[in-house]
Design a protein around this motif. Structure first.
Motif, PDB file in Angstrom:
ATOM      1  N   MET A   1      -0.830   8.242  -6.407  1.00 22.20           N
ATOM      2  CA  MET A   1       0.443   8.141  -5.724  1.00 22.20           C
ATOM      3  C   MET A   1       0.582   9.316  -4.772  1.00 22.20           C
ATOM      4  O   MET A   1       0.029  10.369  -4.997  1.00 22.20           O
ATOM      5  N   THR A   2       1.332   9.093  -3.758  1.00 21.63           N
ATOM      6  CA  THR A   2       1.509  10.118  -2.747  1.00 21.63           C
ATOM      7  C   THR A   2       2.843  10.814  -2.930  1.00 21.63           C
ATOM      8  O   THR A   2       3.747  10.311  -3.566  1.00 21.63           O
ATOM      9  N   TYR A   9       3.494   4.482  -2.781  1.00 21.87           N
ATOM     10  CA  TYR A   9       2.197   4.220  -2.172  1.00 21.87           C
ATOM     11  C   TYR A   9       2.386   3.934  -0.688  1.00 21.87           C
ATOM     12  O   TYR A   9       3.395   3.367  -0.279  1.00 21.87           O
ATOM     13  N   THR A  10       1.385   4.292   0.100  1.00 24.06           N
ATOM     14  CA  THR A  10       1.360   3.844   1.490  1.00 24.06           C
ATOM     15  C   THR A  10       0.824   2.413   1.507  1.00 24.06           C
ATOM     16  O   THR A  10       0.254   1.935   0.512  1.00 24.06           O
ATOM     17  N   ASP A  11       0.961   1.744   2.637  1.00 21.98           N
ATOM     18  CA  ASP A  11       0.401   0.393   2.752  1.00 21.98           C
ATOM     19  C   ASP A  11      -1.100   0.409   2.480  1.00 21.98           C
ATOM     20  O   ASP A  11      -1.623  -0.471   1.791  1.00 21.98           O
ATOM     21  N   ALA A  12      -1.788   1.409   3.020  1.00 21.44           N
ATOM     22  CA  ALA A  12      -3.241   1.504   2.827  1.00 21.44           C
ATOM     23  C   ALA A  12      -3.588   1.728   1.354  1.00 21.44           C
ATOM     24  O   ALA A  12      -4.561   1.160   0.844  1.00 21.44           O
ATOM     25  N   LEU A  99       8.132  -6.252   6.248  1.00 21.69           N
ATOM     26  CA  LEU A  99       8.214  -5.099   5.354  1.00 21.69           C
ATOM     27  C   LEU A  99       6.816  -4.750   4.863  1.00 21.69           C
ATOM     28  O   LEU A  99       6.067  -5.617   4.405  1.00 21.69           O
ATOM     29  N   GLY A 100       6.445  -3.496   4.947  1.00 21.03           N
ATOM     30  CA  GLY A 100       5.119  -3.060   4.525  1.00 21.03           C
ATOM     31  C   GLY A 100       4.944  -3.117   3.020  1.00 21.03           C
ATOM     32  O   GLY A 100       5.917  -3.112   2.251  1.00 21.03           O
ATOM     33  N   ASP A 101       3.692  -3.135   2.588  1.00 21.29           N
ATOM     34  CA  ASP A 101       3.391  -3.194   1.165  1.00 21.29           C
ATOM     35  C   ASP A 101       3.914  -1.977   0.408  1.00 21.29           C
ATOM     36  O   ASP A 101       4.393  -2.107  -0.719  1.00 21.29           O
ATOM     37  N   GLY A 102       3.825  -0.795   0.994  1.00 20.18           N
ATOM     38  CA  GLY A 102       4.299   0.413   0.320  1.00 20.18           C
ATOM     39  C   GLY A 102       5.786   0.337   0.022  1.00 20.18           C
ATOM     40  O   GLY A 102       6.224   0.640  -1.097  1.00 20.18           O
ATOM     41  N   GLU A 103       6.569  -0.063   1.000  1.00 17.85           N
ATOM     42  CA  GLU A 103       8.018  -0.204   0.793  1.00 17.85           C
ATOM     43  C   GLU A 103       8.315  -1.345  -0.167  1.00 17.85           C
ATOM     44  O   GLU A 103       9.225  -1.245  -0.995  1.00 17.85           O
ATOM     45  N   ALA A 104       7.557  -2.431  -0.083  1.00 15.91           N
ATOM     46  CA  ALA A 104       7.758  -3.550  -1.007  1.00 15.91           C
ATOM     47  C   ALA A 104       7.509  -3.104  -2.446  1.00 15.91           C
ATOM     48  O   ALA A 104       8.274  -3.452  -3.357  1.00 15.91           O
ATOM     49  N   LEU A 109       9.267  -1.588  -7.917  1.00 13.47           N
ATOM     50  CA  LEU A 109       9.303  -0.638  -9.024  1.00 13.47           C
ATOM     51  C   LEU A 109      10.723  -0.198  -9.364  1.00 13.47           C
ATOM     52  O   LEU A 109      10.976   0.257 -10.479  1.00 13.47           O
ATOM     53  N   ALA A 110      11.656  -0.357  -8.425  1.00 16.27           N
ATOM     54  CA  ALA A 110      13.062  -0.008  -8.657  1.00 16.27           C
ATOM     55  C   ALA A 110      13.835  -1.129  -9.358  1.00 16.27           C
ATOM     56  O   ALA A 110      14.976  -0.929  -9.755  1.00 16.27           O
ATOM     57  N   THR A 111      13.203  -2.287  -9.532  1.00  8.72           N
ATOM     58  CA  THR A 111      13.842  -3.402 -10.234  1.00  8.72           C
ATOM     59  C   THR A 111      13.599  -3.245 -11.737  1.00  8.72           C
ATOM     60  O   THR A 111      12.796  -2.410 -12.154  1.00  8.72           O
ATOM     61  N   PRO A 112      14.232  -4.074 -12.549  1.00 10.58           N
ATOM     62  CA  PRO A 112      13.946  -4.030 -13.988  1.00 10.58           C
ATOM     63  C   PRO A 112      12.465  -4.227 -14.324  1.00 10.58           C
ATOM     64  O   PRO A 112      11.992  -3.742 -15.351  1.00 10.58           O
TER      65      PRO A 112
END
Length: 148
Positions: A1-2, A9-12, A99-104, A109-112
């Motif tokens: 993790m960054t 995570y970043t998209d990459a 929406l990028g993978d990192g933001e997704a 992870l913020a959901t239940p």
């Protein structure tokens, strides 16, 4: 993790994690709950067709490649895998276009689902951790999964 943003995570990095699951080069210590969700989200986004069929083999092969086993008590768990796959698929369908993978992943992870105990909202511990549920899909006994 960054540590460079609120996004874990970043998209990459998301793409790399999924690739390393598929090619069995992800170290076992990095196969965390967050990594499971991250890889699944990525696979849903890039190759969703047939994942219900393919995911068991992907996870079983990875487990063996990193020295694990898939038996009645360890390794691959059909009910948990299929529950998360269905829920992540539904989650991905709600994401805004572009929406990028990192933001997704950060949003997921913020959901239940970000809590490893999430399946216990739907299954009793006894039912979920039964040999039957590990081997094959077992319907929830506490609440319908469709409520997700």
């Amino acid at each position: 993790m960054t540590a460079h943003s609120d996004t874990p995570y970043t998209d990459a990095e998301v793409a790399t994690l999924a690739r390393r699951l598929l090619d069995h080069s992800l170290p076992k210590a990095q196969w965390t709950h967050a990594a499971h969700l991250t890889a699944t989200l990525r696979l849903v986004r890039i190759r969703d067709d047939g994942l219900e069929r393919d995911m068991p083999g992907i996870i079983r092969a990875y487990n063996v490649a990193v020295g694990g086993v898939n038996d009645d008590h360890n390794g691959y768990h059909e009910t948990i895998t299929q529950a998360y796959l269905a829920a992540i698929r539904a989650f991905v369908a709600t994401l805004p276009a572009g929406l990028g993978d990192g933001e997704a992943v950060a949003r997921l992870l913020a959901t239940p689902m970000g809590d490893k105990a999430w399946p216990l909202s739907f299954w009793s511990r006894e039912r979920l951790f039964s040999v039957e549920a590990r081997r094959a899909w077992v319907a929830p006994d506490l609440a319908p999964l469709e409520a997700v």
